[in-house]
Design an enzyme around this catalytic site. Structure first.
Site, PDB file in Angstrom:
ATOM      1  N   SER A 256       0.702  -1.171  -0.184  1.00 40.74           N
ATOM      2  CA  SER A 256      -0.361  -0.125  -0.043  1.00 40.74           C
ATOM      3  C   SER A 256       0.943   1.292   0.107  1.00 40.74           C
ATOM      4  CB  SER A 256      -0.893   0.113   1.180  1.00 40.74           C
ATOM      5  OG  SER A 256      -1.569   1.299   1.484  1.00 40.74           O
TER       6      SER A 256
ATOM      7  N   TYR B  33      -2.130  -1.048  10.245  1.00 36.47           N
ATOM      8  CA  TYR B  33      -1.877  -1.224   9.005  1.00 36.47           C
ATOM      9  C   TYR B  33      -0.680  -0.922   8.184  1.00 36.47           C
ATOM     10  CZ  TYR B  33      -4.111  -1.029   4.072  1.00 36.47           C
ATOM     11  OH  TYR B  33      -4.061  -1.188   2.582  1.00 36.47           O
TER      12      TYR B  33
HETATM   13  N1  LIG Z   1      -8.420   0.058  -1.981  1.00 27.29           N
HETATM   14  C1  LIG Z   1      -7.434   0.801  -1.537  1.00 27.29           C
HETATM   15  O1  LIG Z   1      -7.443   1.975  -1.387  1.00 27.29           O
HETATM   16  C2  LIG Z   1      -6.469  -0.079  -1.156  1.00 27.29           C
HETATM   17  C3  LIG Z   1      -4.865   0.815  -1.103  1.00 27.29           C
HETATM   18  C4  LIG Z   1      -3.546  -0.012  -0.784  1.00 27.29           C
HETATM   19  C5  LIG Z   1      -3.750  -1.182  -0.780  1.00 27.29           C
HETATM   20  N2  LIG Z   1      -5.055  -1.882  -0.803  1.00 27.29           N
HETATM   21  C6  LIG Z   1      -4.927  -3.271  -0.721  1.00 27.29           C
HETATM   22  O2  LIG Z   1      -5.342  -4.070  -1.554  1.00 27.29           O
HETATM   23  C7  LIG Z   1      -5.708  -5.453  -1.380  1.00 27.29           C
HETATM   24  C8  LIG Z   1      -7.150  -5.710  -1.936  1.00 27.29           C
HETATM   25  O3  LIG Z   1      -7.956  -4.938  -1.121  1.00 27.29           O
HETATM   26  P1  LIG Z   1      -9.267  -4.096  -1.947  1.00 27.29           P
HETATM   27  O4  LIG Z   1      -9.203  -2.464  -1.675  1.00 27.29           O
HETATM   28  O5  LIG Z   1      -9.510  -4.618  -3.145  1.00 27.29           O
HETATM   29  O6  LIG Z   1     -10.449  -4.323  -0.667  1.00 27.29           O
HETATM   30  P2  LIG Z   1     -11.962  -5.221  -0.761  1.00 27.29           P
HETATM   31  O7  LIG Z   1     -12.308  -5.236   0.685  1.00 27.29           O
HETATM   32  O8  LIG Z   1     -12.937  -4.810  -1.954  1.00 27.29           O
HETATM   33  O9  LIG Z   1     -11.415  -6.867  -1.142  1.00 27.29           O
HETATM   34  C9  LIG Z   1     -10.605  -7.395  -0.131  1.00 27.29           C
HETATM   35  C10 LIG Z   1     -10.958  -8.992  -0.222  1.00 27.29           C
HETATM   36  O10 LIG Z   1     -10.218  -9.719   0.752  1.00 27.29           O
HETATM   37  C11 LIG Z   1     -10.913 -10.474   1.279  1.00 27.29           C
HETATM   38  N3  LIG Z   1     -10.554 -10.834   2.549  1.00 27.29           N
HETATM   39  C12 LIG Z   1     -10.597 -10.427   3.757  1.00 27.29           C
HETATM   40  N4  LIG Z   1     -10.097 -11.077   4.752  1.00 27.29           N
HETATM   41  C13 LIG Z   1      -9.682 -12.166   4.320  1.00 27.29           C
HETATM   42  C14 LIG Z   1      -9.204 -13.319   4.758  1.00 27.29           C
HETATM   43  N5  LIG Z   1      -8.936 -13.556   6.034  1.00 27.29           N
HETATM   44  N6  LIG Z   1      -8.990 -14.631   3.853  1.00 27.29           N
HETATM   45  C15 LIG Z   1      -9.257 -14.456   2.579  1.00 27.29           C
HETATM   46  N7  LIG Z   1      -9.767 -13.307   1.840  1.00 27.29           N
HETATM   47  C16 LIG Z   1     -10.039 -12.296   2.880  1.00 27.29           C
HETATM   48  C17 LIG Z   1     -12.252  -9.769   1.280  1.00 27.29           C
HETATM   49  O11 LIG Z   1     -13.503 -10.834   1.618  1.00 27.29           O
HETATM   50  C18 LIG Z   1     -12.561  -8.942  -0.131  1.00 27.29           C
HETATM   51  O12 LIG Z   1     -12.916  -9.955  -0.869  1.00 27.29           O
HETATM   52  C19 LIG Z   1      -5.582  -5.469   0.155  1.00 27.29           C
HETATM   53  O13 LIG Z   1      -4.403  -6.040   0.603  1.00 27.29           O
HETATM   54  C20 LIG Z   1      -5.476  -3.758   0.700  1.00 27.29           C
HETATM   55  O14 LIG Z   1      -4.966  -3.856   1.830  1.00 27.29           O
HETATM   56  C21 LIG Z   1      -6.020  -1.333  -1.032  1.00 27.29           C
END
Ligand SMILES: NC(=O)c1ccc[n+]([C@@H]2O[C@H](COP(=O)([O-])OP(=O)(O)OC[C@H]3O[C@@H](n4cnc5c(N)ncnc54)[C@H](O)[C@@H]3O)[C@@H](O)[C@H]2O)c1
Length: 276
Positions: free
Chosen positions: A142, A155
Site C-alpha cells: 500500500s 495497517y
Molecule cells: N482500496 C485501496 O485504497 C487500497 C489501497 C492500498 C492497498 N490496498 C490493498 O489492496 C488489497 C485488496 O483490497 P481491496 O481494496 O480490493 O479491498 P476489498 O475489501 O474490496 O477486497 C478485499 C478482499 O479480501 C477478502 N478477505 C478479507 N479477509 C480475508 C481473509 N482472512 N482471507 C481471505 N480473504 C479475505 C475480502 O473478503 C475481500 O473480498 C488489500 O491487501 C488492501 O490492503 C487497497
C-alpha cells in the site's frame, strides 16, 4: 511473464475490489484462474463474471490467515490446474485506531490477514511456481507501506512488512537467477470495499466527528482510482518484471515525499491529518 494466455493465476481476496478486477482482466487475457476468498458470496460473484470465457476456473473459500488451509489450497490448485504461474497475494483488511486504543486482538487479526496471508501465499505456492516454466508473485502492499500516518499503526506495520518481505524475496530470486520473480504493489486510494469492511476501534470513533458510518463514508470518498485501472497497472508491472508498482496520484506523491523528506514528513502529516 509477458503473456498470461493459457497460464494459471491464483488470486487471494478475489471476491471483491482489486482481486475481482484482476480476475476479470486476467480472464480477458485467456488466463486460467484459481480464485479464493473468505467471502463465499463475493467469490461466486467473481466466478460469474468470468464464467463465459471457457477457461478453467476453480473457486475455494480460504482464510489466508489459516496456514493449513492455505497449504491445502496451494497444493489442490496445482493438482487441479496442472501448474501455477502467477500468485497474487491480495487479500487484505484495514483498521484505524491509535496504538494505545487498538486491542491486541485487532493487531492479531490484521497481521494474520495482511502479513501472514502474504507469507503463506508466497511460501506455499513457491514450489509450484518453481515447477512451472515461469512464475511470478505479486504482493499487495500500500502507500501505507511507504509512509506512516497517525491511526494507521496496525495497517502500517503490515504493509511496511509486506514491502520488506517482498523486496528481500526479490533480491533472493534475482540472485538465484531461476524462473520465479516478484513485484511489490503500492496502491493509493482505490475505489473498493476496503473502507466499508474496515475495523474502526471504538475509542477512536469517540475522538472522530460523526458516527462509524460517517467515518467509513469519509474513508470511502478518498478512494478515487477504479479497481480496473489498478488491475491493469499491476499486470503491466508483471509483464515488465517491475520491482515496485505505484498506483494512483497519491502513491506517486507519497513516494516523492519519502525521497525528499524521509523523516521530516512526520512533522507535516499530522498537520493535515485528524486522527483517522
Ligand atoms: N482500496 C485501496 O485504497 C487500497 C489501497 C492500498 C492497498 N490496498 C490493498 O489492496 C488489497 C485488496 O483490497 P481491496 O481494496 O480490493 O479491498 P476489498 O475489501 O474490496 O477486497 C478485499 C478482499 O479480501 C477478502 N478477505 C478479507 N479477509 C480475508 C481473509 N482472512 N482471507 C481471505 N480473504 C479475505 C475480502 O473478503 C475481500 O473480498 C488489500 O491487501 C488492501 O490492503 C487497497
Amino acid at each position: 511473464m509477458k503473456d498470461f494466455s493459457t497460464r494459471v493465476a491464483a488470486i487471494t481476496g478475489a471476491g471483491s475490489g482489486i482481486g475481482r478486477a484482476l480476475a476479470v482482466e486476467l480472464a480477458a487475457s485467456g488466463c486460467n484462474l484459481a480464485l479464493s476468498d473468505i467471502d463465499a458470496d463475493g467469490l461466486a460473484g467473481t466466478a460469474e463474471l468470468v464464467a463465459d470465457r471457457k477457461l478453467a476456473v476453480t473457486t475455494d473459500v480460504v482464510d489466508v490467515a489459516d496456514r493449513t488451509a492455505m497449504q491445502a489450497w496451494a497444493d489442490d490448485t496445482a493438482e487441479a490446474h496442472g501448474a501455477v504461474h502467477l500468485v497474487v497475494n491480495n487479500a487484505g483488511v484495514a483498521l484505524a485506531g491509535t496504538v494505545e486504543d487498538t486491542p491486541m486482538e485487532d493487531y492479531d487479526w490484521i497481521l494474520g490477514i495482511n502479513l501472514w496471508g502474504v507469507i503463506h501465499g508466497t511460501k506455499m505456492f513457491m514450489p509450484h511456481l518453481r515447477a512451472a516454466e515461469e512464475g511470478h508473485i505479486v504482493n499487495i502492499s500500500s502507500v501505507f507501506g511507504l509512509f506512516a500516518q497517525p491511526s494507521q499503526s496496525a495497517y502500517n506495520a503490515t504493509k511496511f512488512a509486506v514491502r520488506g518481505f517482498t523486496e528481500a524475496l526479490r533480491q533472493e530470486l534475482d540472485m538465484d537467477g531461476g524462473n520465479v520473480s516478484c513485484t511489490c504493489v503500492h496502491p493509493g486510494g482505490i475505489d473498493t470495499n476496503i473502507a466499508r469492511n474496515a475495523r474502526l476501534d471504538k475509542s477512536l470513533a469517540d475522538v472522530m466527528p460523526g458516527d462509524q458510518e460517517d467515518v467509513r463514508e469519509g474513508f470511502q470518498k478518498a478512494l478515487h482510482v477504479s479497481p480496473e485501472v489498478a488491475a491493469r497497472r499491476i499486470l503491466k508491472g508483471v509483464r515488465r518484471n517491475a520491482r515496485r508498482v505505484l498506483i494512483g496520484p497519491e502513491a506517486y506523491a507519497v513516494d516523492a515525499m519519502q525521497r525528499v523528506l524521509p523523516t521530516a514528513y512526520q512533522r507535516l502529516v499530522p498537520l493535515s491529518t485528524k486522527l483517522l
